[in-house]
Every structure is written in structure tokens, then in C-alpha cells.
Scaffold this active site. Structure first.
Site, PDB file in Angstrom:
ATOM      1  N   HIS A  61      35.668   8.306   5.871  1.00  0.00           N
ATOM      2  CA  HIS A  61      34.624   7.217   5.919  1.00  0.00           C
ATOM      3  C   HIS A  61      33.334   7.665   5.307  1.00  0.00           C
ATOM      4  O   HIS A  61      32.887   7.195   4.670  1.00  0.00           O
ATOM      5  CB  HIS A  61      34.329   6.850   7.232  1.00  0.00           C
ATOM      6  CG  HIS A  61      33.467   5.752   7.528  1.00  0.00           C
ATOM      7  ND1 HIS A  61      32.233   6.086   8.095  1.00  0.00           N
ATOM      8  CD2 HIS A  61      33.353   4.430   7.321  1.00  0.00           C
ATOM      9  CE1 HIS A  61      31.610   4.904   8.146  1.00  0.00           C
ATOM     10  NE2 HIS A  61      31.910   3.708   7.627  1.00  0.00           N
ATOM     11  N   GLU A 121      33.455   7.673   1.747  1.00  0.00           N
ATOM     12  CA  GLU A 121      33.341   6.354   1.010  1.00  0.00           C
ATOM     13  C   GLU A 121      31.872   5.843   0.771  1.00  0.00           C
ATOM     14  O   GLU A 121      31.503   5.394  -0.107  1.00  0.00           O
ATOM     15  CB  GLU A 121      34.073   5.452   2.086  1.00  0.00           C
ATOM     16  CG  GLU A 121      33.946   3.895   1.759  1.00  0.00           C
ATOM     17  CD  GLU A 121      33.448   3.082   2.881  1.00  0.00           C
ATOM     18  OE1 GLU A 121      34.304   3.053   3.793  1.00  0.00           O
ATOM     19  OE2 GLU A 121      32.729   2.144   2.826  1.00  0.00           O
ATOM     20  N   HIS A 122      31.309   6.241   1.918  1.00  0.00           N
ATOM     21  CA  HIS A 122      29.744   5.918   1.846  1.00  0.00           C
ATOM     22  C   HIS A 122      29.114   6.809   0.658  1.00  0.00           C
ATOM     23  O   HIS A 122      28.252   6.419  -0.091  1.00  0.00           O
ATOM     24  CB  HIS A 122      29.025   6.383   3.150  1.00  0.00           C
ATOM     25  CG  HIS A 122      28.935   5.214   4.111  1.00  0.00           C
ATOM     26  ND1 HIS A 122      27.708   4.745   4.779  1.00  0.00           N
ATOM     27  CD2 HIS A 122      29.931   4.647   4.677  1.00  0.00           C
ATOM     28  CE1 HIS A 122      27.932   3.861   5.463  1.00  0.00           C
ATOM     29  NE2 HIS A 122      29.392   3.643   5.311  1.00  0.00           N
ATOM     30  N   GLU A 147      26.097   2.709  12.347  1.00  0.00           N
ATOM     31  CA  GLU A 147      27.335   2.123  12.211  1.00  0.00           C
ATOM     32  C   GLU A 147      28.136   2.441  13.402  1.00  0.00           C
ATOM     33  O   GLU A 147      28.692   1.493  13.976  1.00  0.00           O
ATOM     34  CB  GLU A 147      27.893   2.280  10.918  1.00  0.00           C
ATOM     35  CG  GLU A 147      29.088   1.508  10.720  1.00  0.00           C
ATOM     36  CD  GLU A 147      29.707   1.817   9.176  1.00  0.00           C
ATOM     37  OE1 GLU A 147      29.172   2.585   8.482  1.00  0.00           O
ATOM     38  OE2 GLU A 147      30.808   1.434   9.017  1.00  0.00           O
TER      39      GLU A 147
END
Lengths: 437, 426
Positions: free
Chosen positions: B69, B72-73, B144
Site C-alpha cells: 500500500h 501505491e502511494h 489513513e
């Protein structure tokens, strides 16, 4: 420019039928929308009636039989939904099925879906002037649960609290699912009466989108909705759009919740309606401010300053509301607020680039050009157009957006009046908070 | 480039599959009449892939949770700035997501397709991580993670997974934990990137309004050649049974929320695994879905409401039969389901109910073929699970009542069951 894709035919008293043939979906959607005024007195019973009608009919009286019918129709999507459209709401019965040619057994799925819809509308589970008590009780409990469930997701809850503060008891500000205290008073008899009132007073918009020959089902609707399909029918008129006036002072409110992330919502008001000449400048303004991943709020407040996990702006053209909502660490709330106000001020001063404008335009045009990519978005786009008395294709909107000038956008920004600042304050801060300081 | 065309007359659909010399699989599905094109560039890599080695390496590498993840950022950032700017200039709507076993980058556009495709290929293939940029992201991702911690729907799922799984990272939030992401460095990001973002581990699927030849030219011109990498993922030792039968938590919710789960043993081969998932999906519906007598009974007794639903929760190395919603008596739902399982084991399934459930899934799969976004997603998903899309639909069409009956006998062991409940505060 493509012409308006369809014509509406009047098939009854304030009942229209329109068809938008689109081969590409290989499925069809039939939607019957009953449009009624929003009011504090009726919003709760309308929501309940819509729920009851969407899950059963006299022809398929139990959930099991209703669901099985949908399954046998290759996963037909059928049911009811409610949507607020300015000062009115629409109770929509919709049924979508795959194209007849894809059915394994040669069934006429379009015809079946039309019959199912008409069964939901005209064969409700009503006997002796009352809804079937068991179904009524299940849906009443479910509606109560849904109203209470609002607090589960804090982002949505914060937005709703802000809108409540901004709009009070204005029709457009009423919660779609209504009020618990009104729900308690409803009975199987009063709900059946409410449905009768809806049928008597509604305007009816019927739309077919997708494949299949609408002419094969239109006679069914003409027969069902032709003439006086209910005694004493007096359909409501479309209300004139109007400005909801702002309060004299800025409203502020705060709720504490034991959560780790705070939600900051800032509401502005502007004299915008669905047919306002300033609508498209305001759309551009909102997109530049906080509508895209290159917008000022996203880049400056979230990315550069890392103040929020999300921070964006939204325009509701039906209420004349511009809402900025963000998810913030509790100790950053004041900094985030100041940073958001600075970006709004920059818009009012015209402090944005030609590139910002170009990006916003491309993004909005992309959104409008994507409307005709699913039968459901086509239906809801054109239904809203019909209710607001507008006849514009998505492409028409793109052309209008392209004509918006820098001066228009600055003018739009200066139409914004700060109305409400709401904070859902997260109080569950603990050891982890210190850990990343 | 090796190019094959798959056509299914009955489904009125066809697509092109190319194997590029770099190892990348390209799926092209032009759709007549649509305005948008949707491209999805994905790697077969998600949050569960935290222990792996490349062919030729002796030892497995174990990395902190949350790197997929995090990558991905970070990939959206290049030396010259933000990838979102590239898409802003074309008008495309770009995004990305990470799941338990997949990471995908995507855009949807109605014009300037060529520039957007080039931008997608460029930013995904050109990583740029420095100490400074990696550190900055930690604040955003921590936010998040916290936001998800506040979501009852998310928490109730992970509480259940914690009851079912001992070692698999599926029990950890996809984004990791605040502690695990604090350990992430540029070196770790490059290690994972160089392993999993190898073209041989990736699929590019494009659907909608575009010209396949033009797309192939752009892809050819913008693909970075890399030596093919073979990845071995370390399997996690999991006992068959659940670790503990129950978890309870308190949050600001109006009604208690629950998930009831049966940990299932994923079938060995790709086709068997997919067949197992179809059979379970039909079984869930037959046992306690909205077409079942059990659902009707619980609804009428006020034990469940319309939020109740079932799900086959599956991915690489994990499979759970999930049942959940709001209820003041989750134990009563559990009991009813167990009784229903026993009853159907004895009495068998209703054939018309079976047909209704199967038709419903079939119809839903057909619809995806005529929706731009869903089609690209389904093509990529089928390819990554090792089967073609039409082959997958064919597997469903072949499922019989006998298959489903057999599945019920083998797959619902109460020792593999757990319940998680979020209670309202106060």
C-alpha cells in the site's frame, strides 16, 4: 453536438414515457419515478412506503419469492430508491435485466421486468386499507435502524450535521429517511393512506434505457397509467427554484466522539440553482478549489502541509451549498481551518493559474462525458433534468463549461458566504499520538 | 509479441491477449458505442505478500506490513512531481488501490487516451523514493490507518480475521499499522518494487473506447525491459481450525454489527479454487441469503435486518465464508445458520432455488462484459487468478446441484467458525 437523445410522450395525466435506446449496455433499465414535494410531514412516511414497496408485491408476497424471481431473471436488479431533487423527492421503482438474447432459456426478460415493476406499483401488499402487518413491521424497524445508523460512519455524519445546521427545516435540508419520532406514529393503515396520497399527487416519469424494444412494453404502461389511474388524482406542479437565505452570523458547532480522527466541515452558501447562469462558473470554482487531485485543497492542505487525510470541496446545485469536508488529526484542526480559509480567499482574489482552469475544465468534462456509460447514470441524469425542467445533454454542459472565463470564476468565488463551521471532535487520542510526533 | 483473440459468440464478446517479450500480459477489450476508455495496470502483489524470495535466492525476505500500500502511494510521486499532474493535463480520472493480493493503477478518460496511457506506463515503471519523501508519507498513511480504525465495518472484519488466522498477514490492515509503517525505508520499497513490479508479475487490461493497435504501439514504446523474475511466496502455516471462537469490541455504533466466518481451506489448483468460490457463493445464498427460508424467518423474527449479507472473502492463500450485518442477537444468527447447515446436509438443496442463485451470478458476470470499468477489472482479475474470463464464466455455467451438495459436506466445520461483534457504547 449530439441532439437530445430522446423525446418524452405524455401517456397520462402528468405521466410521461421516454426511451433512450443504447445497444452497448446489452441490458435494459426501466424506471418509474413518482415525484412528490418534500415536506417535514411526509418525508418519513414516504421513506417507509418506498421501503415496503421495494421488497414484495401481492404476486411475490415474501422476500424469498421476490428474491427468487429476481434470481431466475438472471440477477435482475429491482427495487425502489428515494432521491432528493431540490424541494422535491423522487420515489423510483427500477428494474434492470440483461438483454433477451443473453438469456439461456429464451425468456422475454424485458417484458417480465415491466410486469414486475407494475406489480410493485399497482399490486402492493395492501388489504382492507392496510399494508401487511409483518412486512410493515420489518421495514419500519429497518428504517428506524437506518436512521440511527447515521452515526456509524463519521464522515457522512459530519456532513449531515453541517447540512442540518445550514438548512434547518427547509425542504431541501430534510433527511431523506425522515425522523424517528414521526416513524413511531406510523401504522399499516397510515402508510397505506400515504401511498394513496403519493399516487394521487405525484408526477410520474417513466424512462427506458438500453436494449430491447420499448414499444413492446409501452402499451402496458399506457394501460396502467392512462386516464385517472387513481380516483381524485391532482398531480403537483413543479416548484420554482429559489434561494435559501443565509443566516446573519456564522454558525459553529462541535460534537465529541471517541474516535481518533476529527472531521472538519465548512459550509458556504451561494445563490445557485440548477438553472442559474452562474452554475457552470461555480462548478469550475469548486473544481479548482477542491474537486480534483490537483485542486488547491488537495495539493496545498493535504499534500504539501500533510494536514488532512482527505480535503475536498463539493457543490450541491440544488441547495446552493458549497461544502468543504476534511479528515484531520485533532491537534491539527486549527491549522487546517486556517489553511482552508486561505485557499478560499485565494480563489476570491483570483489567485489561481490558467493551468488550474484547464485542469478543472478537463476533469469536469471527463465526468460529464462519462454519464452515458451506464444505464443507471443515464437514467438518473435525465430524470434530474426532467425534474428541473432543463434539456441539456452532457455534451451541452461541456460546451458551457468551456465558455467560463477567469472573471466568471472570481465572481462565483465571491458569491460564497461562509455559513457554518462544524467539527466532529475525535477524543480517542492516546499513546500512539505521541509516538509519531 | 504473441497475440491471441478470444471470442465467445453466446456472450457477444471478444478480447485480445498479448504476451509481451518482457513477460507482461496485455488484455485489450475494445467496446463499441462507449465514450470512455479504462486502463488498469496491476501487479499480482498485495498486503499478504510480506515473505518472499526470487528464484536463485537462498533465503526468504520478510518485510514489515503495509509496504504494498505504501508503494501505491509513493509511485504517484516522481522526481519531477506528482503523477496526478500528468493526468490533470489529459483530463483523465486517475486512481489506484491495494487489496490483500493485488495493487492496481488506473485511469478513465474520454479524450487524450494516448497521453494518459503513456503517463500510466511511465509513472508505474519509474519509482522514485528518498528518505525525505518516504518520511513525509508516513503522516498521511498514519491518518489513513486511523480513519479505518474509526470505521466499524472495517474493524469488525479485522476482529474476525484475527480470530481465524494466526500467521497470515490477511489479519493485518492492508495499510499496515502505525508501528509497521514506521519501519519502512526507501531500500525496503526498492526491494519490494524490484521483486513484484516485474512485468512477468503484471497485467495491463484496457477496455472501452480505444484502438487496440494504437494501444499496443504506445505500450511497446513505453515498456521498460527488465530481466524476468520468478517469485516464490512463503506459505503461511495455518491450522485448519479457528484460533478463538469470538471477539468483542465497543464503538460508537447505533446497533451491534457482526461478522460470522468459516475459515475454509482453499483448493489447490486455480480452476478448483475458482469452482470452490462459485459453489460457496451459491451455498451461502441457499443457506441464508435473501432467497432462503432461513433469511425470511430471521427477518420476520427481527433478528436480522436488510443489512444482512453473505460474501466469499477470498484471495491468494485465504478463503472465508462471511455472513454479517446488524443484529442485536448475533448468537441467534449463528445458531440458525448452524442448524440450517445441518438440515440442508440431511435434506439436500432445492433445485429451483439453486437455479435462481446460479442464474443471478451468471447474469451479474454477463453485465460486467458490457460495462467499461467492470470489464477491465474482471479481465485483469481472471487473468491474475490464472484463468481467462470466458473460461471463468464457463466454470460457473458447469456447476451442478450435486457439486454444491458435496461442497456443503466438506467445507463447513464448526471448529473453523468464529464470531466478531461490535457493541454500541453505553
Amino acid at each position: 453536438m449530439r441532439p437530445f437523445p430522446h423525446q418524452y410522450t405524455q401517456i397520462g395525466d402528468a405521466v410521461t414515457f421516454g426511451t433512450i435506446p443504447m445497444e452497448r449496455f446489452q441490458s435494459s433499465l426501466l424506471a418509474v419515478s413518482l415525484i412528490v414535494p418534500l415536506s417535514r410531514e411526509t418525508v418519513t412516511e414516504n421513506a417507509l412506503v418506498s421501503l415496503i414497496l421495494g421488497k414484495s408485491t401481492r404476486d411475490y408476497p415474501t422476500y424469498r419469492l421476490f428474491s427468487r424471481k429476481l434470481g431466475l431473471l438472471y440477477g435482475a436488479v429491482a427495487g425502489t430508491s428515494i432521491q432528493k431533487l431540490g424541494d422535491e423527492e423522487s420515489i423510483t421503482f427500477a428494474a434492470s435485466v440483461i438483454d433477451n438474447s443473453l438469456a439461456l432459456g429464451g425468456e422475454d426478460l424485458l417484458l417480465e421486468s415491466a410486469n414486475l415493476l407494475l406489480s410493485m406499483i399497482f399490486h402492493p401488499l395492501i388489504e382492507d386499507g392496510a399494508f401487511a402487518p409483518e412486512t410493515f413491521a420489518i421495514q419500519k424497524k429497518y428504517l428506524a435502524d437506518s436512521i440511527r445508523a447515521e452515526i456509524n460512519e463519521k464522515r457522512r455524519y459530519a456532513i449531515n450535521q453541517t447540512l442540518r445546521l445550514m438548512l434547518g427545516d427547509e425542504p431541501a435540508g430534510l433527511p431523506m429517511y425522515g425522523f424517528l419520532e414521526d416513524l413511531e406514529k406510523l401504522t399499516p393503515e397510515s402508510a397505506a393512506k400515504a401511498y394513496e396520497r403519493i399516487l394521487k399527487t405525484c408526477r410520474v416519469e417513466i424512462i427506458h434505457v438500453g436494449t430491447g424494444d420499448a414499444e413492446t412494453v409501452r402499451p402496458l404502461f399506457e394501460k396502467a397509467f392512462g386516464g385517472q389511474f387513481i380516483a381524485g388524482r391532482t398531480p403537483c406542479d413543479r416548484p420554482q427554484p429559489r434561494k435559501i437565505s443565509a443566516g446573519a452570523t456564522v454558525k459553529t458547532a462541535q460534537d465529541d466522539f471517541e474516535v481518533v480522527q476529527s472531521k472538519l466541515c465548512i459550509g458556504y452558501r451561494a445563490d445557485i440553482q440548477p438553472d442559474s447562469p452562474m452554475l457552470n462558473p461555480m462548478r469550475m470554482m469548486t473544481a479548482i478549489l477542491g474537486g480534483t487531485p490537483t485542486s488547491k485543497l488537495f495539493l496545498n492542505v493535504r499534500e504539501k502541509q500533510s494536514l488532512c487525510y482527505y480535503c475536498g470541496a463539493n457543490l450541491d446545485r440544488t441547495k446552493g451549498v458549497i461544502l468543504i469536508d476534511s479528515g484531520v488529526r485533532p491537534d491539527n484542526v486549527e491549522k487546517a481551518k486556517a489553511a482552508i480559509f486561505a485557499e478560499v480567499e485565494a480563489m476570491k482574489q483570483g489567485n489561481f493559474t490558467d493551468e488550474d482552469m484547464r485542469f478543472a475544465l478537463l476533469s469536469l468534462q471527463n465526468t460529464f462525458r462519462s454519464v452515458e456509460e451506464s444505464p443507471f447514470s443515464v437514467e438518473s441524469y435525465y430524470r434530474a433534468q426532467k425534474v428541473f425542467g432543463i434539456q441539456e445533454t452532457p455534451e451541452d454542459q461541456c460546451v458551457k463549461l468551456a465558455a467560463v472565463t477567469r472573471e466568471d470564476i472570481v465572481r462565483a468565488a465571491n458569491m460564497m458566504e461562509l455559513d457554518t463551521v462544524y467539527l466532529l471532535n475525535g477524543t480517542a487520542q492516546g499513546e500512539e499520538d505521541e509516538a509519531d510526533e | 509479441m504473441n497475440k491471441e483473440i478470444f471470442r465467445d459468440e453466446k456472450l457477444k464478446a471478444s478480447y485480445i491477449r498479448c504476451r509481451h517479450s518482457s513477460g507482461l500480459t496485455i488484455l485489450l477489450y475494445p467496446m463499441e458505442g462507449f465514450s470512455t476508455a479504462y486502463a488498469l495496470f496491476g501487479t499480482n502483489y498485495g498486503s499478504v505478500d510480506t515473505c518472499f524470495r526470487k528464484a536463485g535466492e537462498k533465503d526468504f525476505t520478510t518485510v514489515p506490513a503495509g509496504i504494498a500500500h505504501y508503494l501505491e502511494h509513493k509511485l504517484f510521486e516522481s522526481e519531477d512531481g506528482d503523477a496526478f499532474r500528468l493526468f490533470a493535463a489529459t483530463g483523465a480520472d486517475a486512481n489506484a488501490y491495494t487489496s490483500f493480493d493485488r495493487t492496481c493503477y488506473l485511469f478513465s478518460c474520454t479524450s487524450n487516451f494516448d497521453q494518459s496511457l503513456k503517463a500510466l506506463l511511465t509513472f508505474v515503471q519509474h519509482p522514485y523514493f528518498t528518505d525525505q519523501t518516504v518520511q513525509k508519507e508516513q503522516g498521511i498513511i498514519a491518518q489513513e490507518i486511523r480513519m479505518y480504525q474509526d470505521s466499524p465495518g472495517w474493524r469488525v472484519l479485522f476482529e474476525l480475521l484475527g480470530c481465524l488466522y494466526e500467521n497470515s498477514p490477511v489479519k493485518i490492515d492492508i495499510a499496515g499499522t502505525e508501528e509497521s509503517i514506521a519501519q519502512i525505508t526507501p531500500e525496503l520499497l526498492y526491494t519490494c518494487y524490484n521483486t513484484f513490479y516485474n512485468p512477468a508479475n503484471m497485467v495491463l487490461a484496457i477496455a472501452g473506447n480505444f484502438d487496440p493497435d494504437e494501444a499496443l504501439q504506445i505500450i511497446e514504446a513505453n515498456l521498460v525491459e527488465r530481466a524476468s523474475v520468478q517469485i516464490e511466496r512463503s506459505p503461511y502455516q495455518e491450522r485448519k481450525e479457528a484460533l478463538c471462537p469470538r471477539a468483542d469490541l465497543t464503538m460508537d455504533v447505533a446497533l451491534p454489527q457482526f461478522y460470522l466466518g468459516f475459515k475454509q481451506c482453499p483448493a489447490e489448483t486455480e480452476a478448483d479454487f475458482l469452482r470452490q468460490q462459485f459453489e460457496l457463493e451459491i451455498l451461502h445464498e441457499l443457506l441464508i441469503g435473501s432467497t432462503s427460508a432461513c433469511y425470511e424467518k430471521l427477518l420476520r423474527a427481527g433478528i436480522i435486518n436488510s443489512t444482512f449479507g453473505t460474501e466469499v472473502f477470498s484471495g491468494r492463500g485465504f478463503l472465508v465464508s462471511l455472513f454479517g450485518g446488524e443484529s442485536e442477537q448475533p448468537e441467534a444468527v449463528q445458531q440458525a445458520l448452524c442448524e440450517e447447515i445441518d438440515r440442508v446436509k440431511q435434506e439436500g438443496i432445492d433445485r429451483e432455488d439453486f437455479l435462481a442463485c446460479k442464474n443471478a451470478i451468471y447474469g451479474r458476470m454477463l453485465r460486467t462484459l458490457h460495462d467499461v470499468e467492470d470489464a477491465a477489472t474482471a479481465l485483469l482479475g481472471a487473468e491474475m487468478s490464472g484463468l481467462g474470463l470466458f473460461e471463468s464464466i464457463g466454470l460457473l455455467a458447469a456447476v451442478t446441484p450435486e457439486d454444491v451438495t458435496r461442497r456443503l459436506q466438506t467445507d463447513f466445520d464448526t471448529a473453523c467458525m468464529a464470531l466478531s461483534v461490535i457493541h454500541p457504547r453505553g
